[in-house]
Design an enzyme around this catalytic site. Structure first.
Site, PDB file in Angstrom:
ATOM      1  N   CYS A 424     -37.417  54.575 -40.433  1.00 33.66           N
ATOM      2  CA  CYS A 424     -37.672  55.904 -40.998  1.00 33.66           C
ATOM      3  C   CYS A 424     -38.216  55.787 -42.426  1.00 33.66           C
ATOM      4  CB  CYS A 424     -36.426  56.776 -40.893  1.00 33.66           C
ATOM      5  SG  CYS A 424     -36.866  58.524 -40.797  1.00 33.66           S
ATOM      6  N   HIS A 550     -35.146  56.508 -35.240  1.00 30.82           N
ATOM      7  CA  HIS A 550     -33.909  55.768 -35.528  1.00 30.82           C
ATOM      8  C   HIS A 550     -33.419  55.058 -34.266  1.00 30.82           C
ATOM      9  CE1 HIS A 550     -32.939  57.538 -39.542  1.00 30.82           C
ATOM     10  NE2 HIS A 550     -33.762  58.467 -39.096  1.00 30.82           N
ATOM     11  N   GLU A 552     -31.348  52.746 -34.029  1.00 30.61           N
ATOM     12  CA  GLU A 552     -29.918  52.389 -34.135  1.00 30.61           C
ATOM     13  C   GLU A 552     -29.012  53.389 -33.408  1.00 30.61           C
ATOM     14  OE1 GLU A 552     -31.824  53.552 -36.528  1.00 30.61           O
ATOM     15  OE2 GLU A 552     -30.745  54.743 -38.025  1.00 30.61           O
TER      16      GLU A 552
HETATM   17  N1  GLN Z   1     -36.996  61.130 -46.317  1.00 29.83           N
HETATM   18  C1  GLN Z   1     -37.849  60.776 -45.232  1.00 29.83           C
HETATM   19  C2  GLN Z   1     -38.293  61.995 -44.440  1.00 29.83           C
HETATM   20  O1  GLN Z   1     -37.676  63.041 -44.494  1.00 29.83           O
HETATM   21  C3  GLN Z   1     -37.182  59.760 -44.320  1.00 29.83           C
HETATM   22  C4  GLN Z   1     -35.961  60.281 -43.625  1.00 29.83           C
HETATM   23  C5  GLN Z   1     -35.085  59.203 -43.050  1.00 29.83           C
HETATM   24  O2  GLN Z   1     -35.165  58.035 -43.432  1.00 29.83           O
HETATM   25  N2  GLN Z   1     -34.201  59.574 -42.147  1.00 29.83           N
HETATM   26  O3  GLN Z   1     -39.259  61.934 -43.740  1.00 29.83           O
END
Ligand code: GLN
Length: 579
Positions: A424, A550, A552
Protein backbone atom coordinates in the site's frame (compact mmCIF):
# COMPACT_ATOMS: atom_id res chain seq x y z
CA UNK A 1 -35.71 -46.61 3.10
CA UNK A 2 -38.06 -43.99 4.52
CA UNK A 3 -38.43 -45.96 7.73
CA UNK A 4 -34.66 -46.20 8.04
CA UNK A 5 -34.32 -42.40 7.75
CA UNK A 6 -37.05 -41.82 10.30
CA UNK A 7 -35.42 -44.11 12.78
CA UNK A 8 -31.98 -42.57 12.61
CA UNK A 9 -33.15 -38.99 12.33
CA UNK A 10 -35.01 -39.37 15.60
CA UNK A 11 -31.68 -39.24 17.33
CA UNK A 12 -29.69 -36.36 15.90
CA UNK A 13 -26.52 -37.23 17.85
CA UNK A 14 -26.50 -40.57 16.18
CA UNK A 15 -27.18 -38.90 12.85
CA UNK A 16 -23.98 -36.85 13.17
CA UNK A 17 -22.04 -40.05 13.76
CA UNK A 18 -23.68 -41.76 10.79
CA UNK A 19 -22.91 -38.81 8.55
CA UNK A 20 -19.27 -39.00 9.48
CA UNK A 21 -19.25 -42.66 8.43
CA UNK A 22 -21.12 -41.70 5.33
CA UNK A 23 -18.17 -39.54 4.26
CA UNK A 24 -16.68 -42.79 2.95
CA UNK A 25 -16.49 -42.89 -0.85
CA UNK A 26 -18.70 -45.94 -1.18
CA UNK A 27 -21.60 -44.05 0.38
CA UNK A 28 -24.51 -43.33 -1.90
CA UNK A 29 -24.28 -39.54 -2.37
CA UNK A 30 -28.05 -39.11 -2.32
CA UNK A 31 -28.41 -40.68 1.10
CA UNK A 32 -25.53 -38.65 2.47
CA UNK A 33 -26.94 -35.37 1.20
CA UNK A 34 -30.36 -36.17 2.55
CA UNK A 35 -28.94 -36.89 5.99
CA UNK A 36 -26.83 -33.73 5.99
CA UNK A 37 -29.89 -31.73 5.05
CA UNK A 38 -31.90 -33.31 7.86
CA UNK A 39 -29.16 -32.72 10.41
CA UNK A 40 -28.87 -29.04 9.52
CA UNK A 41 -32.65 -28.72 9.73
CA UNK A 42 -32.64 -30.13 13.22
CA UNK A 43 -29.61 -28.22 14.45
CA UNK A 44 -30.43 -24.98 16.22
CA UNK A 45 -27.53 -22.52 16.25
CA UNK A 46 -25.57 -22.55 19.47
CA UNK A 47 -24.37 -19.26 20.95
CA UNK A 48 -21.22 -19.14 23.06
CA UNK A 49 -20.35 -15.89 24.83
CA UNK A 50 -16.81 -15.16 25.92
CA UNK A 51 -16.42 -12.56 28.67
CA UNK A 52 -13.28 -11.40 30.42
CA UNK A 53 -12.60 -10.68 34.08
CA UNK A 54 -9.90 -9.30 36.44
CA UNK A 55 -7.84 -7.52 33.77
CA UNK A 56 -7.71 -6.76 30.07
CA UNK A 57 -5.29 -8.42 27.62
CA UNK A 58 -5.89 -11.98 28.83
CA UNK A 59 -6.48 -13.12 25.26
CA UNK A 60 -10.25 -13.49 24.80
CA UNK A 61 -9.76 -13.27 21.04
CA UNK A 62 -7.26 -16.11 20.97
CA UNK A 63 -9.40 -18.19 23.32
CA UNK A 64 -12.48 -17.66 21.11
CA UNK A 65 -10.46 -18.49 17.99
CA UNK A 66 -8.94 -21.59 19.63
CA UNK A 67 -12.31 -22.97 20.72
CA UNK A 68 -13.68 -22.25 17.24
CA UNK A 69 -10.73 -24.13 15.75
CA UNK A 70 -11.43 -27.19 17.91
CA UNK A 71 -15.14 -27.19 17.03
CA UNK A 72 -14.25 -26.77 13.36
CA UNK A 73 -11.80 -29.67 13.64
CA UNK A 74 -14.71 -31.76 14.92
CA UNK A 75 -16.66 -30.98 11.77
CA UNK A 76 -18.86 -28.10 12.92
CA UNK A 77 -19.32 -24.78 11.12
CA UNK A 78 -18.32 -21.88 13.34
CA UNK A 79 -18.04 -18.12 13.19
CA UNK A 80 -16.74 -15.64 15.73
CA UNK A 81 -17.99 -12.15 16.44
CA UNK A 82 -16.42 -9.33 18.43
CA UNK A 83 -18.50 -6.74 20.27
CA UNK A 84 -16.44 -3.64 21.07
CA UNK A 85 -17.75 -1.30 23.75
CA UNK A 86 -16.22 1.94 22.40
CA UNK A 87 -18.19 4.73 20.76
CA UNK A 88 -16.32 4.93 17.44
CA UNK A 89 -18.60 3.47 14.75
CA UNK A 90 -15.66 1.32 13.65
CA UNK A 91 -11.91 1.30 14.33
CA UNK A 92 -11.18 2.76 10.88
CA UNK A 93 -10.71 6.24 12.29
CA UNK A 94 -8.48 5.08 15.16
CA UNK A 95 -4.77 5.77 15.19
CA UNK A 96 -2.90 2.40 15.23
CA UNK A 97 -1.22 3.49 18.50
CA UNK A 98 -4.70 3.40 20.11
CA UNK A 99 -5.88 -0.03 19.16
CA UNK A 100 -3.31 -1.71 16.90
CA UNK A 101 -3.99 -2.61 13.29
CA UNK A 102 -7.32 -2.02 11.59
CA UNK A 103 -8.29 -5.30 9.91
CA UNK A 104 -10.29 -5.18 6.66
CA UNK A 105 -12.79 -7.82 5.52
CA UNK A 106 -13.80 -8.79 1.97
CA UNK A 107 -16.98 -6.73 2.25
CA UNK A 108 -14.95 -3.65 3.18
CA UNK A 109 -15.57 -3.49 6.93
CA UNK A 110 -12.82 -1.80 8.94
CA UNK A 111 -12.63 -3.98 12.04
CA UNK A 112 -10.83 -4.92 15.22
CA UNK A 113 -7.61 -6.89 14.78
CA UNK A 114 -9.14 -9.90 16.56
CA UNK A 115 -11.07 -10.62 13.35
CA UNK A 116 -7.69 -11.22 11.76
CA UNK A 117 -7.04 -13.96 14.33
CA UNK A 118 -10.45 -15.49 13.64
CA UNK A 119 -9.69 -15.70 9.93
CA UNK A 120 -6.13 -16.92 10.41
CA UNK A 121 -7.31 -19.73 12.71
CA UNK A 122 -10.47 -20.78 10.87
CA UNK A 123 -9.59 -19.96 7.26
CA UNK A 124 -13.15 -18.67 6.86
CA UNK A 125 -13.73 -15.02 5.84
CA UNK A 126 -15.48 -12.69 8.29
CA UNK A 127 -17.68 -9.73 7.38
CA UNK A 128 -19.18 -6.50 8.67
CA UNK A 129 -21.54 -8.50 10.87
CA UNK A 130 -18.61 -10.01 12.79
CA UNK A 131 -17.59 -6.75 14.45
CA UNK A 132 -20.05 -4.46 16.20
CA UNK A 133 -19.20 -1.39 18.27
CA UNK A 134 -21.29 0.66 20.68
CA UNK A 135 -21.04 3.50 18.15
CA UNK A 136 -22.69 1.36 15.49
CA UNK A 137 -25.40 0.14 17.87
CA UNK A 138 -26.29 3.69 18.91
CA UNK A 139 -26.06 4.93 15.33
CA UNK A 140 -28.68 2.45 14.15
CA UNK A 141 -30.97 2.97 17.18
CA UNK A 142 -30.82 6.75 16.65
CA UNK A 143 -31.50 6.34 12.92
CA UNK A 144 -34.56 4.21 13.75
CA UNK A 145 -35.72 6.83 16.25
CA UNK A 146 -35.40 9.58 13.62
CA UNK A 147 -37.40 7.48 11.16
CA UNK A 148 -40.12 7.13 13.75
CA UNK A 149 -39.75 3.35 14.08
CA UNK A 150 -40.28 3.44 17.84
CA UNK A 151 -43.80 4.89 17.47
CA UNK A 152 -43.52 7.56 20.15
CA UNK A 153 -41.88 5.36 22.79
CA UNK A 154 -39.09 6.63 25.03
CA UNK A 155 -35.90 5.10 23.58
CA UNK A 156 -33.82 3.52 26.37
CA UNK A 157 -30.72 1.43 26.96
CA UNK A 158 -33.00 -1.42 28.04
CA UNK A 159 -34.75 -2.62 25.91
CA UNK A 160 -33.78 -0.67 22.77
CA UNK A 161 -29.98 -0.75 22.93
CA UNK A 162 -29.94 -4.29 24.34
CA UNK A 163 -32.41 -5.43 21.65
CA UNK A 164 -30.15 -3.99 18.97
CA UNK A 165 -27.17 -5.84 20.50
CA UNK A 166 -29.17 -9.09 20.63
CA UNK A 167 -30.24 -8.70 17.01
CA UNK A 168 -26.63 -8.20 15.93
CA UNK A 169 -25.64 -11.37 17.78
CA UNK A 170 -28.46 -13.45 16.30
CA UNK A 171 -27.93 -12.08 12.78
CA UNK A 172 -24.99 -14.43 12.18
CA UNK A 173 -26.98 -17.44 13.41
CA UNK A 174 -29.88 -16.52 11.14
CA UNK A 175 -27.70 -16.75 8.02
CA UNK A 176 -27.97 -20.53 8.43
CA UNK A 177 -24.27 -20.81 7.61
CA UNK A 178 -23.04 -21.56 11.11
CA UNK A 179 -23.83 -24.13 13.75
CA UNK A 180 -21.91 -22.10 16.34
CA UNK A 181 -21.66 -18.36 16.84
CA UNK A 182 -18.96 -17.45 19.34
CA UNK A 183 -19.38 -13.86 20.55
CA UNK A 184 -16.48 -12.18 22.30
CA UNK A 185 -17.50 -9.30 24.55
CA UNK A 186 -14.72 -6.69 24.46
CA UNK A 187 -13.47 -5.06 27.66
CA UNK A 188 -13.56 -6.44 31.20
CA UNK A 189 -16.65 -7.28 33.25
CA UNK A 190 -17.28 -4.29 35.52
CA UNK A 191 -16.44 -1.64 32.91
CA UNK A 192 -19.28 0.87 32.70
CA UNK A 193 -19.28 0.78 28.91
CA UNK A 194 -19.68 -2.99 28.61
CA UNK A 195 -22.74 -3.18 30.90
CA UNK A 196 -25.36 -3.21 28.08
CA UNK A 197 -23.50 -6.11 26.44
CA UNK A 198 -23.45 -8.16 29.64
CA UNK A 199 -27.17 -7.40 30.06
CA UNK A 200 -27.80 -8.58 26.47
CA UNK A 201 -25.93 -11.80 27.27
CA UNK A 202 -28.08 -12.28 30.40
CA UNK A 203 -31.28 -11.88 28.37
CA UNK A 204 -30.11 -14.13 25.55
CA UNK A 205 -29.00 -16.86 27.93
CA UNK A 206 -32.48 -16.80 29.42
CA UNK A 207 -34.22 -16.78 26.02
CA UNK A 208 -32.05 -19.37 24.32
CA UNK A 209 -31.80 -21.77 27.27
CA UNK A 210 -29.74 -24.82 26.38
CA UNK A 211 -28.57 -23.23 23.11
CA UNK A 212 -26.42 -20.63 24.88
CA UNK A 213 -23.53 -20.69 27.29
CA UNK A 214 -20.97 -18.34 28.82
CA UNK A 215 -17.23 -18.85 29.07
CA UNK A 216 -15.49 -16.44 31.42
CA UNK A 217 -11.78 -15.85 30.93
CA UNK A 218 -10.04 -14.87 34.11
CA UNK A 219 -6.64 -14.63 35.80
CA UNK A 220 -5.14 -16.68 38.63
CA UNK A 221 -2.14 -14.59 39.73
CA UNK A 222 0.94 -16.18 41.31
CA UNK A 223 2.43 -14.57 44.42
CA UNK A 224 6.12 -15.32 44.26
CA UNK A 225 6.77 -14.24 47.87
CA UNK A 226 4.49 -16.96 49.23
CA UNK A 227 4.72 -19.24 46.23
CA UNK A 228 0.94 -19.40 45.90
CA UNK A 229 -1.67 -19.15 43.18
CA UNK A 230 -4.49 -16.84 44.29
CA UNK A 231 -8.12 -17.45 43.35
CA UNK A 232 -9.69 -14.39 45.00
CA UNK A 233 -9.62 -12.04 41.94
CA UNK A 234 -11.46 -14.76 39.97
CA UNK A 235 -14.02 -15.22 42.72
CA UNK A 236 -14.66 -11.46 42.73
CA UNK A 237 -14.96 -11.24 39.01
CA UNK A 238 -17.49 -14.11 38.92
CA UNK A 239 -19.40 -12.44 41.78
CA UNK A 240 -19.61 -9.31 39.66
CA UNK A 241 -20.98 -11.31 36.74
CA UNK A 242 -23.51 -12.92 39.08
CA UNK A 243 -24.58 -9.46 40.26
CA UNK A 244 -25.46 -8.74 36.64
CA UNK A 245 -27.41 -11.99 36.51
CA UNK A 246 -24.96 -14.02 34.46
CA UNK A 247 -23.73 -17.41 35.69
CA UNK A 248 -20.69 -18.52 33.70
CA UNK A 249 -20.71 -22.17 32.62
CA UNK A 250 -16.98 -22.51 32.07
CA UNK A 251 -14.05 -20.66 33.63
CA UNK A 252 -10.86 -20.46 31.62
CA UNK A 253 -8.06 -19.44 33.98
CA UNK A 254 -4.91 -17.78 32.69
CA UNK A 255 -2.04 -18.86 34.90
CA UNK A 256 1.74 -19.07 34.92
CA UNK A 257 1.66 -22.33 36.89
CA UNK A 258 -0.36 -25.54 36.71
CA UNK A 259 -3.71 -25.54 38.53
CA UNK A 260 -3.86 -28.58 40.80
CA UNK A 261 -7.02 -30.48 41.68
CA UNK A 262 -7.48 -28.57 44.97
CA UNK A 263 -7.38 -25.17 43.31
CA UNK A 264 -9.77 -26.29 40.59
CA UNK A 265 -12.17 -27.62 43.21
CA UNK A 266 -11.92 -24.40 45.20
CA UNK A 267 -12.66 -22.23 42.17
CA UNK A 268 -15.54 -24.51 41.21
CA UNK A 269 -17.01 -24.36 44.71
CA UNK A 270 -16.88 -20.57 44.97
CA UNK A 271 -18.07 -19.89 41.43
CA UNK A 272 -20.88 -22.48 40.96
CA UNK A 273 -19.22 -24.34 38.09
CA UNK A 274 -18.34 -28.02 37.75
CA UNK A 275 -14.68 -28.78 38.60
CA UNK A 276 -14.09 -30.17 35.08
CA UNK A 277 -15.35 -26.82 33.70
CA UNK A 278 -12.43 -25.03 35.35
CA UNK A 279 -9.95 -24.92 32.51
CA UNK A 280 -6.27 -24.14 32.90
CA UNK A 281 -4.81 -21.76 30.29
CA UNK A 282 -1.03 -21.72 30.72
CA UNK A 283 1.06 -19.11 28.93
CA UNK A 284 1.92 -20.48 25.48
CA UNK A 285 5.05 -19.89 23.42
CA UNK A 286 2.89 -18.98 20.41
CA UNK A 287 -0.79 -18.18 19.95
CA UNK A 288 -0.99 -21.10 17.51
CA UNK A 289 -0.34 -23.52 20.35
CA UNK A 290 -3.42 -22.43 22.30
CA UNK A 291 -5.91 -24.67 20.41
CA UNK A 292 -3.79 -27.69 21.35
CA UNK A 293 -3.51 -26.62 24.98
CA UNK A 294 -7.29 -26.16 25.06
CA UNK A 295 -7.74 -29.58 23.48
CA UNK A 296 -5.57 -31.12 26.22
CA UNK A 297 -7.79 -29.41 28.78
CA UNK A 298 -10.85 -30.74 26.88
CA UNK A 299 -12.45 -27.31 26.56
CA UNK A 300 -14.29 -28.45 23.41
CA UNK A 301 -15.61 -31.56 25.16
CA UNK A 302 -16.88 -29.52 28.11
CA UNK A 303 -18.57 -27.10 25.69
CA UNK A 304 -20.19 -29.85 23.62
CA UNK A 305 -21.44 -31.60 26.76
CA UNK A 306 -22.84 -28.37 28.10
CA UNK A 307 -24.73 -27.82 24.85
CA UNK A 308 -25.95 -31.44 24.70
CA UNK A 309 -24.05 -32.22 21.53
CA UNK A 310 -22.28 -35.45 20.62
CA UNK A 311 -18.54 -35.70 21.10
CA UNK A 312 -17.11 -37.71 18.24
CA UNK A 313 -13.85 -39.63 18.34
CA UNK A 314 -12.47 -37.71 15.38
CA UNK A 315 -10.79 -34.37 15.68
CA UNK A 316 -8.82 -33.36 12.63
CA UNK A 317 -5.89 -31.18 13.67
CA UNK A 318 -3.22 -32.90 11.55
CA UNK A 319 -2.51 -29.90 9.31
CA UNK A 320 -2.47 -27.54 12.27
CA UNK A 321 0.05 -29.74 14.09
CA UNK A 322 2.14 -30.02 10.96
CA UNK A 323 2.26 -26.22 10.70
CA UNK A 324 3.26 -25.90 14.37
CA UNK A 325 5.97 -28.49 13.95
CA UNK A 326 7.47 -26.56 11.03
CA UNK A 327 7.13 -23.27 12.86
CA UNK A 328 8.88 -24.56 15.97
CA UNK A 329 11.67 -26.49 14.24
CA UNK A 330 12.73 -24.41 11.22
CA UNK A 331 15.64 -25.40 8.98
CA UNK A 332 16.46 -21.88 7.85
CA UNK A 333 16.62 -18.48 9.48
CA UNK A 334 16.30 -15.11 7.81
CA UNK A 335 15.92 -11.56 8.99
CA UNK A 336 13.43 -9.25 7.31
CA UNK A 337 13.47 -5.51 7.95
CA UNK A 338 9.96 -4.12 8.50
CA UNK A 339 10.16 -0.39 7.86
CA UNK A 340 7.21 1.51 9.30
CA UNK A 341 6.35 4.43 11.50
CA UNK A 342 4.24 2.64 14.13
CA UNK A 343 6.90 0.06 15.05
CA UNK A 344 6.79 0.91 18.78
CA UNK A 345 3.43 -0.89 18.88
CA UNK A 346 3.92 -4.15 17.03
CA UNK A 347 0.15 -4.80 16.99
CA UNK A 348 -0.03 -2.03 14.37
CA UNK A 349 1.37 -4.53 11.87
CA UNK A 350 -0.26 -7.68 13.31
CA UNK A 351 -1.43 -9.23 10.02
CA UNK A 352 1.99 -8.66 8.43
CA UNK A 353 3.92 -10.32 11.25
CA UNK A 354 1.45 -13.23 11.30
CA UNK A 355 1.69 -13.60 7.49
CA UNK A 356 5.45 -13.97 7.95
CA UNK A 357 4.84 -16.77 10.47
CA UNK A 358 2.64 -18.63 7.95
CA UNK A 359 5.03 -18.01 5.06
CA UNK A 360 8.05 -18.90 7.23
CA UNK A 361 6.55 -22.27 8.25
CA UNK A 362 5.71 -23.12 4.66
CA UNK A 363 9.38 -22.46 3.77
CA UNK A 364 10.71 -24.33 6.86
CA UNK A 365 12.16 -21.01 7.92
CA UNK A 366 12.16 -18.81 10.99
CA UNK A 367 11.49 -15.25 9.90
CA UNK A 368 12.90 -12.80 12.39
CA UNK A 369 11.48 -9.32 11.99
CA UNK A 370 13.82 -6.39 12.48
CA UNK A 371 11.44 -3.53 13.38
CA UNK A 372 12.90 -0.37 11.86
CA UNK A 373 11.47 3.06 12.50
CA UNK A 374 11.20 4.82 9.14
CA UNK A 375 11.95 8.19 10.74
CA UNK A 376 15.32 6.87 11.87
CA UNK A 377 16.59 6.07 8.33
CA UNK A 378 18.69 8.67 6.56
CA UNK A 379 21.05 8.65 3.53
CA UNK A 380 23.98 8.59 5.97
CA UNK A 381 22.93 5.61 8.09
CA UNK A 382 20.94 3.50 5.61
CA UNK A 383 23.74 0.96 5.01
CA UNK A 384 24.37 0.52 8.69
CA UNK A 385 20.61 0.15 9.35
CA UNK A 386 19.76 -2.25 6.53
CA UNK A 387 22.93 -4.21 5.73
CA UNK A 388 22.61 -7.94 6.34
CA UNK A 389 18.84 -8.10 5.99
CA UNK A 390 17.43 -10.93 3.88
CA UNK A 391 14.63 -8.70 2.64
CA UNK A 392 12.97 -5.35 3.25
CA UNK A 393 9.24 -4.78 3.63
CA UNK A 394 7.94 -1.21 3.60
CA UNK A 395 4.69 -1.05 5.50
CA UNK A 396 1.32 0.63 4.88
CA UNK A 397 0.61 3.99 6.48
CA UNK A 398 -0.85 7.46 6.22
CA UNK A 399 0.62 10.96 6.15
CA UNK A 400 3.99 12.58 5.65
CA UNK A 401 5.80 11.48 8.83
CA UNK A 402 8.52 8.91 8.13
CA UNK A 403 7.97 8.91 4.38
CA UNK A 404 11.50 10.00 3.37
CA UNK A 405 13.08 7.20 5.44
CA UNK A 406 10.87 4.70 3.61
CA UNK A 407 11.98 6.09 0.24
CA UNK A 408 15.65 5.89 1.30
CA UNK A 409 15.19 2.25 2.38
CA UNK A 410 13.59 1.41 -0.98
CA UNK A 411 16.45 3.02 -2.91
CA UNK A 412 18.86 0.84 -0.94
CA UNK A 413 16.86 -2.33 -1.70
CA UNK A 414 16.56 -1.47 -5.40
CA UNK A 415 20.23 -0.62 -5.91
CA UNK A 416 21.57 -3.53 -3.87
CA UNK A 417 19.32 -6.29 -5.23
CA UNK A 418 17.79 -6.91 -1.79
CA UNK A 419 14.33 -8.54 -2.02
CA UNK A 420 11.80 -5.75 -1.56
CA UNK A 421 8.09 -5.93 -0.79
CA UNK A 422 6.02 -2.73 -0.60
CA UNK A 423 2.47 -2.82 0.73
CA UNK A 424 0.00 0.00 0.00
CA UNK A 425 1.92 3.13 1.12
CA UNK A 426 5.05 0.96 0.73
CA UNK A 427 4.16 0.44 -2.95
CA UNK A 428 3.40 4.13 -3.39
CA UNK A 429 6.82 5.01 -1.89
CA UNK A 430 8.48 2.58 -4.33
CA UNK A 431 6.81 4.42 -7.20
CA UNK A 432 7.94 7.80 -5.83
CA UNK A 433 11.51 6.52 -5.34
CA UNK A 434 11.66 5.18 -8.91
CA UNK A 435 10.28 8.45 -10.31
CA UNK A 436 12.81 10.52 -8.40
CA UNK A 437 15.93 8.42 -8.82
CA UNK A 438 15.43 6.55 -12.09
CA UNK A 439 13.12 8.79 -14.12
CA UNK A 440 14.77 11.93 -12.73
CA UNK A 441 11.55 13.64 -11.56
CA UNK A 442 13.19 15.17 -8.54
CA UNK A 443 10.05 16.48 -6.85
CA UNK A 444 7.91 13.40 -7.60
CA UNK A 445 5.54 12.69 -4.75
CA UNK A 446 2.09 11.60 -3.70
CA UNK A 447 -0.45 14.40 -3.48
CA UNK A 448 -1.17 13.05 0.02
CA UNK A 449 2.30 14.30 1.05
CA UNK A 450 2.70 17.26 -1.30
CA UNK A 451 -0.48 18.48 -3.01
CA UNK A 452 1.62 20.95 -5.04
CA UNK A 453 4.08 18.41 -6.55
CA UNK A 454 4.67 18.99 -10.27
CA UNK A 455 5.03 15.21 -10.68
CA UNK A 456 2.16 13.69 -8.73
CA UNK A 457 3.00 10.05 -9.54
CA UNK A 458 0.57 8.98 -6.81
CA UNK A 459 -2.67 10.89 -6.83
CA UNK A 460 -6.09 10.89 -5.22
CA UNK A 461 -8.53 8.43 -6.78
CA UNK A 462 -11.16 10.18 -8.89
CA UNK A 463 -13.92 8.72 -6.70
CA UNK A 464 -12.26 10.22 -3.62
CA UNK A 465 -12.07 13.83 -4.81
CA UNK A 466 -15.47 14.93 -3.51
CA UNK A 467 -15.34 12.99 -0.24
CA UNK A 468 -14.89 15.04 2.91
CA UNK A 469 -15.95 12.62 5.66
CA UNK A 470 -13.21 10.35 7.02
CA UNK A 471 -15.08 7.30 8.42
CA UNK A 472 -15.56 4.34 6.08
CA UNK A 473 -14.89 6.37 2.93
CA UNK A 474 -11.65 4.87 1.59
CA UNK A 475 -11.47 2.34 -1.25
CA UNK A 476 -12.24 -0.58 1.01
CA UNK A 477 -12.58 -4.34 0.72
CA UNK A 478 -12.06 -6.88 -2.01
CA UNK A 479 -11.47 -5.83 -5.63
CA UNK A 480 -10.50 -7.94 -8.62
CA UNK A 481 -7.11 -7.62 -10.26
CA UNK A 482 -5.82 -9.11 -13.51
CA UNK A 483 -2.27 -10.40 -13.37
CA UNK A 484 -0.20 -10.05 -16.56
CA UNK A 485 1.57 -13.11 -17.94
CA UNK A 486 5.39 -13.32 -18.01
CA UNK A 487 5.76 -11.31 -14.83
CA UNK A 488 6.98 -12.11 -11.33
CA UNK A 489 3.42 -11.64 -10.07
CA UNK A 490 2.27 -14.32 -12.54
CA UNK A 491 4.88 -16.83 -11.35
CA UNK A 492 3.65 -16.21 -7.81
CA UNK A 493 -0.12 -16.23 -8.28
CA UNK A 494 -0.14 -18.64 -11.25
CA UNK A 495 -3.51 -17.28 -12.35
CA UNK A 496 -4.97 -14.30 -14.12
CA UNK A 497 -7.85 -13.27 -11.90
CA UNK A 498 -7.12 -12.57 -8.29
CA UNK A 499 -9.03 -10.72 -5.56
CA UNK A 500 -7.33 -8.76 -2.83
CA UNK A 501 -8.43 -6.40 -0.06
CA UNK A 502 -7.86 -2.65 -0.19
CA UNK A 503 -7.75 0.30 2.20
CA UNK A 504 -6.51 3.51 0.61
CA UNK A 505 -7.46 6.81 -1.06
CA UNK A 506 -4.47 7.32 -3.36
CA UNK A 507 -3.39 5.36 -6.40
CA UNK A 508 -0.72 5.14 -9.12
CA UNK A 509 -1.20 8.02 -11.58
CA UNK A 510 -1.66 6.32 -14.97
CA UNK A 511 -0.42 9.39 -16.87
CA UNK A 512 3.08 8.25 -15.92
CA UNK A 513 2.65 4.55 -16.71
CA UNK A 514 4.49 4.59 -20.05
CA UNK A 515 7.50 6.41 -18.55
CA UNK A 516 7.73 3.84 -15.78
CA UNK A 517 7.36 0.81 -18.04
CA UNK A 518 9.99 2.08 -20.49
CA UNK A 519 12.45 2.50 -17.61
CA UNK A 520 11.82 -1.03 -16.20
CA UNK A 521 9.13 -0.68 -13.56
CA UNK A 522 6.08 -2.44 -14.96
CA UNK A 523 2.46 -2.70 -13.90
CA UNK A 524 1.94 -6.45 -13.52
CA UNK A 525 -1.53 -6.28 -11.94
CA UNK A 526 -4.38 -4.08 -13.13
CA UNK A 527 -7.91 -3.61 -11.88
CA UNK A 528 -10.10 -4.76 -14.79
CA UNK A 529 -12.85 -2.19 -14.20
CA UNK A 530 -10.98 1.09 -13.88
CA UNK A 531 -7.49 0.24 -15.13
CA UNK A 532 -5.97 1.10 -11.75
CA UNK A 533 -2.44 -0.19 -11.21
CA UNK A 534 -2.52 -2.71 -8.36
CA UNK A 535 0.92 -4.36 -8.65
CA UNK A 536 4.26 -2.91 -9.78
CA UNK A 537 7.52 -4.76 -10.18
CA UNK A 538 11.05 -4.10 -11.44
CA UNK A 539 11.99 -6.43 -14.26
CA UNK A 540 15.74 -6.65 -13.72
CA UNK A 541 15.68 -6.99 -9.95
CA UNK A 542 15.71 -10.42 -8.24
CA UNK A 543 12.52 -9.66 -6.25
CA UNK A 544 11.03 -6.16 -6.16
CA UNK A 545 7.24 -5.96 -5.85
CA UNK A 546 4.84 -3.30 -4.67
CA UNK A 547 1.14 -3.96 -4.17
CA UNK A 548 -1.58 -1.37 -3.71
CA UNK A 549 -3.68 -3.90 -1.76
CA UNK A 550 -3.10 -5.66 1.55
CA UNK A 551 -2.20 -9.33 0.96
CA UNK A 552 -1.49 -9.77 4.69
CA UNK A 553 -5.23 -9.72 5.48
CA UNK A 554 -5.76 -12.92 3.51
CA UNK A 555 -2.91 -14.99 4.89
CA UNK A 556 -4.03 -17.88 7.12
CA UNK A 557 -2.41 -20.95 8.68
CA UNK A 558 -4.14 -23.17 6.10
CA UNK A 559 -3.44 -20.77 3.23
CA UNK A 560 -0.23 -18.77 3.64
CA UNK A 561 -0.32 -15.85 1.20
CA UNK A 562 1.70 -16.64 -1.96
CA UNK A 563 3.33 -13.17 -2.05
CA UNK A 564 4.71 -13.63 1.47
CA UNK A 565 5.70 -17.24 0.71
CA UNK A 566 7.66 -16.20 -2.39
CA UNK A 567 9.20 -13.15 -0.71
CA UNK A 568 10.55 -15.34 2.11
CA UNK A 569 11.71 -17.91 -0.44
CA UNK A 570 13.58 -15.22 -2.39
CA UNK A 571 15.24 -14.01 0.82
CA UNK A 572 16.37 -17.59 1.66
CA UNK A 573 17.73 -18.17 -1.85
CA UNK A 574 19.63 -14.91 -2.01
CA UNK A 575 21.12 -15.55 1.43
CA UNK A 576 22.36 -18.96 0.18
CA UNK A 577 24.01 -17.28 -2.84
CA UNK A 578 25.79 -14.69 -0.67
CA UNK A 579 27.14 -17.23 1.84
N1 GLN B 1 -2.06 6.68 2.67
C1 GLN B 1 -2.14 5.91 1.48
C2 GLN B 1 -3.50 6.03 0.82
O1 GLN B 1 -4.48 6.40 1.44
C3 GLN B 1 -1.81 4.45 1.75
C4 GLN B 1 -2.79 3.76 2.66
C5 GLN B 1 -2.27 2.48 3.24
O2 GLN B 1 -1.07 2.22 3.27
N2 GLN B 1 -3.17 1.66 3.75
O3 GLN B 1 -3.63 5.75 -0.34
Amino acid sequence: MKFYFKKIIKNKHKTAEIIRNFERPETVPLVRDYLKFKLNMSFSTKYIFVTGGVTSSLGKGILAASLAKLLQARGYTVTIQKLDPYINVDPGTLNPYEHGECFVTDDGAETDLDLGHYERFLNVPTSQANNVTTGRIYQSVIEKERRGDYLGKTVQVIPHITDEIKNRIKLLGKTGNFQFVITEIGGTVGDIESLPYVEAVRQLKWELGKDAMVIHLTLIPYLSTTGELKTKPTQHSVKLLLEYGVQPDVLVCRTEHALNRDIRNKIALFCNVAPHAVIEARDASTIYEVPLLMEEEQLDVVVLNQLNLPVSENIDLAKWKDFLQKFKHPKHHIKIGLVGKYVELKDSYKSISEAFIHAGASNDCKVEIDWIHSESITDDNVIEKLAGLGGILVAPGFGQRGIEGKITAIKYARENNVPFFGICLGMQCAVIEFARNVLGFKDANSTEMNPGSTNPVIDLLEAQKKITKKGGTMRLGSYPCNVSENTKAWTIYKQKEINERHRHRYEFNNEYLQDFEKAGMIASGINPEGGLVEIVEIKDHPWFLGVQFHPEYKSTVANPHPLFVHFVKAAIEIKKLVH
